[in-house]
Scaffold this active site. Sequence first.
Site, short mmCIF file in Angstrom:
data_model
loop_
_atom_site.label_atom_id
_atom_site.label_comp_id
_atom_site.label_asym_id
_atom_site.label_seq_id
_atom_site.Cartn_x
_atom_site.Cartn_y
_atom_site.Cartn_z
N ASP A 76 0.81 -1.22 0.00
CA ASP A 76 0.00 0.00 0.00
C ASP A 76 0.84 1.26 0.00
O ASP A 76 0.30 2.37 -0.08
CB ASP A 76 -0.97 0.00 1.20
N HIS A 128 8.47 -0.91 12.54
CA HIS A 128 7.37 -1.59 11.87
C HIS A 128 7.75 -3.05 11.69
O HIS A 128 8.83 -3.49 12.11
CB HIS A 128 7.09 -0.88 10.54
N ASP A 136 4.79 4.20 8.75
CA ASP A 136 4.15 3.19 9.59
C ASP A 136 5.03 2.88 10.79
O ASP A 136 6.24 2.66 10.66
CB ASP A 136 3.90 1.92 8.79
#
Length: 303
Positions: free
Chosen positions: A65, A139, A209
């Site tokens: 994404d 992450h 993230d």
Amino acid sequence: MLAVTILGNNSALPAYDRHPTSQVVTLDDSIFLVDCGEGTQQQLAKYRIRWSRINYIFISHLHGDHYFGLPGFLHSMGLLHREHDLHLFAPAPLKQILDLQLEAASNLLPYTLHFYPLEKEGVIIQNDKFKVTCFATKHRIPCWGFRFDQVRAPRRVNPEKAIEYGVPAAFYDRLKWGEDYTNKNGDLIKNEWVTNPGAKPLSYAYSADTIFDESLIEKVQGVDLLYHETTYLKDLEKRAALRFHSTTTQAACIAKNANVGRLLIGHFSSKYDKLDLFEQEACEVFPNTSLALEGVTFRAIPR
């Protein structure tokens, strides 16, 4: 001027007319693309952002994404006959992925693509106008955030003085960056005669993230504008930790303790169709918080 235009603000899946992560950072006369989820091309066209002005692309990590839109974007720029160089900063394995795709399609880009692997924290670009720094976030896979700092803000042209000294309007952009002007008679017009000092240099940080990580406070300390992911509302703190993501109140805590000017929150989970509670929860901890809504441009404000 430093501003951020949101192209995509969702995590994992496109949902509720929200797109995967992508944004454009405008810093004076430079434009940077940060992450390139699916649909980035359409979003750039929708919001009338000129592709040709994008010379730098930053990819935070290799979850789809955040980069699945990149191969198509690079190919489309070739179809549009781009010729000037493009600079790509990303985790090292992306180079092999792109090379394989280009080779499989027997596709030769008509421009030079410079690839810079992200391997350690520190300055990755620096010139007399801006500095870009990368920093690690926590992450599930290697992930990077990016900090954009004006080295100096452009000076402010005084039109009345410029006209008085005979400086043509076509030279004003060069005046903003401190150049003196020499007229046809060879007379030197000093920059400080026709300009005023610029505002305080501005800064923006994109944290990418991350699980809730207080070590980020030092890395984004004092920025005028901070983007921090908020995949979940605060009641799902345990789920956020298991998936190496953050909640609304955790992002706001980072912003508060880092003394930032304004917080943007995004990377919303597809389990939520409405976003009002995200802003509400974050504002309880850090009042100057805004949803990173697609199509909206957020300007950094000097403090």
